[in-house]
Scaffold this active site. Structure first.
Site, PDB file in Angstrom:
ATOM      1  N   CYS A   1     -52.877  98.265 -37.945  1.00  0.00           N
ATOM      2  CA  CYS A   1     -54.268  98.309 -37.467  1.00  0.00           C
ATOM      3  C   CYS A   1     -54.804  99.743 -37.578  1.00  0.00           C
ATOM      4  O   CYS A   1     -54.057 100.685 -37.866  1.00  0.00           O
ATOM      5  CB  CYS A   1     -54.345  97.802 -36.026  1.00  0.00           C
ATOM      6  SG  CYS A   1     -53.843  99.028 -34.800  1.00  0.00           S
TER       7      CYS A   1
ATOM      8  N   GLU B   1     -47.758  93.532 -25.075  1.00  0.00           N
ATOM      9  CA  GLU B   1     -49.100  93.178 -24.606  1.00  0.00           C
ATOM     10  C   GLU B   1     -49.194  93.291 -23.093  1.00  0.00           C
ATOM     11  O   GLU B   1     -48.217  93.575 -22.399  1.00  0.00           O
ATOM     12  CB  GLU B   1     -49.432  91.755 -25.094  1.00  0.00           C
ATOM     13  CG  GLU B   1     -49.444  91.688 -26.613  1.00  0.00           C
ATOM     14  CD  GLU B   1     -49.949  90.368 -27.171  1.00  0.00           C
ATOM     15  OE1 GLU B   1     -50.039  89.381 -26.420  1.00  0.00           O
ATOM     16  OE2 GLU B   1     -50.274  90.352 -28.372  1.00  0.00           O
TER      17      GLU B   1
ATOM     18  N   ASN C   1     -44.457  95.097 -30.438  1.00  0.00           N
ATOM     19  CA  ASN C   1     -45.717  95.112 -29.692  1.00  0.00           C
ATOM     20  C   ASN C   1     -45.461  94.680 -28.249  1.00  0.00           C
ATOM     21  O   ASN C   1     -44.613  93.825 -27.975  1.00  0.00           O
ATOM     22  CB  ASN C   1     -46.809  94.279 -30.358  1.00  0.00           C
ATOM     23  CG  ASN C   1     -46.429  92.852 -30.686  1.00  0.00           C
ATOM     24  OD1 ASN C   1     -45.274  92.531 -30.919  1.00  0.00           O
ATOM     25  ND2 ASN C   1     -47.423  91.969 -30.720  1.00  0.00           N
TER      26      ASN C   1
ATOM     27  N   GLU D   1     -45.912  99.513 -34.227  1.00  0.00           N
ATOM     28  CA  GLU D   1     -45.796 100.785 -34.962  1.00  0.00           C
ATOM     29  C   GLU D   1     -45.893 101.975 -34.007  1.00  0.00           C
ATOM     30  O   GLU D   1     -45.140 102.946 -34.118  1.00  0.00           O
ATOM     31  CB  GLU D   1     -46.921 100.912 -36.001  1.00  0.00           C
ATOM     32  CG  GLU D   1     -46.887  99.852 -37.076  1.00  0.00           C
ATOM     33  CD  GLU D   1     -47.725  98.621 -36.732  1.00  0.00           C
ATOM     34  OE1 GLU D   1     -47.724  98.184 -35.560  1.00  0.00           O
ATOM     35  OE2 GLU D   1     -48.377  98.097 -37.647  1.00  0.00           O
TER      36      GLU D   1
ATOM     37  N   CYS E   1     -49.236  98.421 -30.068  1.00  0.00           N
ATOM     38  CA  CYS E   1     -48.667  97.816 -31.279  1.00  0.00           C
ATOM     39  C   CYS E   1     -47.233  98.282 -31.520  1.00  0.00           C
ATOM     40  O   CYS E   1     -46.807  99.344 -31.041  1.00  0.00           O
ATOM     41  CB  CYS E   1     -49.490  98.216 -32.498  1.00  0.00           C
ATOM     42  SG  CYS E   1     -51.146  97.546 -32.536  1.00  0.00           S
TER      43      CYS E   1
ATOM     44  N   CYS F   1     -53.085 102.367 -35.359  1.00  0.00           N
ATOM     45  CA  CYS F   1     -51.746 102.722 -35.862  1.00  0.00           C
ATOM     46  C   CYS F   1     -51.842 103.581 -37.116  1.00  0.00           C
ATOM     47  O   CYS F   1     -51.030 104.485 -37.322  1.00  0.00           O
ATOM     48  CB  CYS F   1     -50.928 101.465 -36.119  1.00  0.00           C
ATOM     49  SG  CYS F   1     -50.463 100.641 -34.588  1.00  0.00           S
TER      50      CYS F   1
HETATM   51  N1  THU Z   1     -50.134  94.245 -33.739  1.00  0.00           N
HETATM   52  C1  THU Z   1     -49.101  95.100 -34.006  1.00  0.00           C
HETATM   53  O1  THU Z   1     -48.181  95.259 -33.200  1.00  0.00           O
HETATM   54  N2  THU Z   1     -49.125  95.763 -35.176  1.00  0.00           N
HETATM   55  C2  THU Z   1     -50.035  95.571 -36.167  1.00  0.00           C
HETATM   56  O2  THU Z   1     -49.931  96.186 -37.204  1.00  0.00           O
HETATM   57  C3  THU Z   1     -51.127  94.612 -35.986  1.00  0.00           C
HETATM   58  C4  THU Z   1     -51.267  94.047 -34.609  1.00  0.00           C
HETATM   59  C5  THU Z   1     -50.084  93.481 -32.505  1.00  0.00           C
HETATM   60  C6  THU Z   1     -51.069  93.840 -31.452  1.00  0.00           C
HETATM   61  C7  THU Z   1     -51.158  92.523 -30.669  1.00  0.00           C
HETATM   62  O3  THU Z   1     -50.088  92.461 -29.730  1.00  0.00           O
HETATM   63  C8  THU Z   1     -50.927  91.452 -31.717  1.00  0.00           C
HETATM   64  O4  THU Z   1     -50.309  92.117 -32.800  1.00  0.00           O
HETATM   65  C9  THU Z   1     -52.207  90.762 -32.184  1.00  0.00           C
HETATM   66  O5  THU Z   1     -53.166  91.672 -32.529  1.00  0.00           O
END
Ligand code: THU
Length: 136
Positions: free
Chosen positions: A91, A49, A47, A60, A58, A94
């Protein structure tokens, strides 16, 4: 019961390596993902941000994008790695992107540093998904 792919250990290792590079200074929720492509390659993502929070991508989706950049668009399976006791499911965004590129019977696995594992099929994660077939 779903059997682990023969490459499971390699996928977990690649996902953990990506996890170690995750950029999550706002949530402190670090995620790594690794996918097995149909050609046998393993691609990974973490991920990433942003100070403009909504721009976060994310693990994935970054993982799948890495494969597409490398010329691969077909996948066998994807592993999501976190260091959370509660395993992390993909999520909603994804799930939609996974449904675009993975067979509906393909297996999505979440795992963690404790070696806990949970599996879903793509069709369980997003039943009746809107996919390229709906556009033809
Ligand atoms: N996140 C992912 O990378 N993958 C997931 O399946 C769930 C959420 C990340 C997004 C964000 O950077 C952090 O987790 C919190 O939501």
């Amino acid at each position: 019961m779903t059997t682990l792919s023969p490459q499971h250990a390699q996928l977990v290792s690649a996902a953990k390596q990506a996890y170690d590079n995750a950029y999550a200074p706002y949530s402190n929720f670090f995620v790594g993902a690794a996918a097995l492509c149909q050609n046998g390659d393993i691609v990974s993502g973490c991920n990433v941000e942003n100070a403009s929070y909504g721009l976060t991508v994310c693990a994935e989706r970054n993982c799948i994008a890495q494969a597409v950049i490398a010329g691969e668009q077909e996948f066998k399976t994807i592993v999501i790695y976190t260091e959370q006791v509660k395993l992390t499911p993909p999520c909603g965004a994804c799930r939609q992107v996974i449904a675009e590129f993975f067979n509906q019977d393909a297996v999505v696995t979440a795992t963690n540093h404790l070696g806990d594992v949970v599996h879903w099929q793509v069709k369980q994660l997003l039943p009746d998904a809107f996919t390229p077939k709906d556009l033809s």
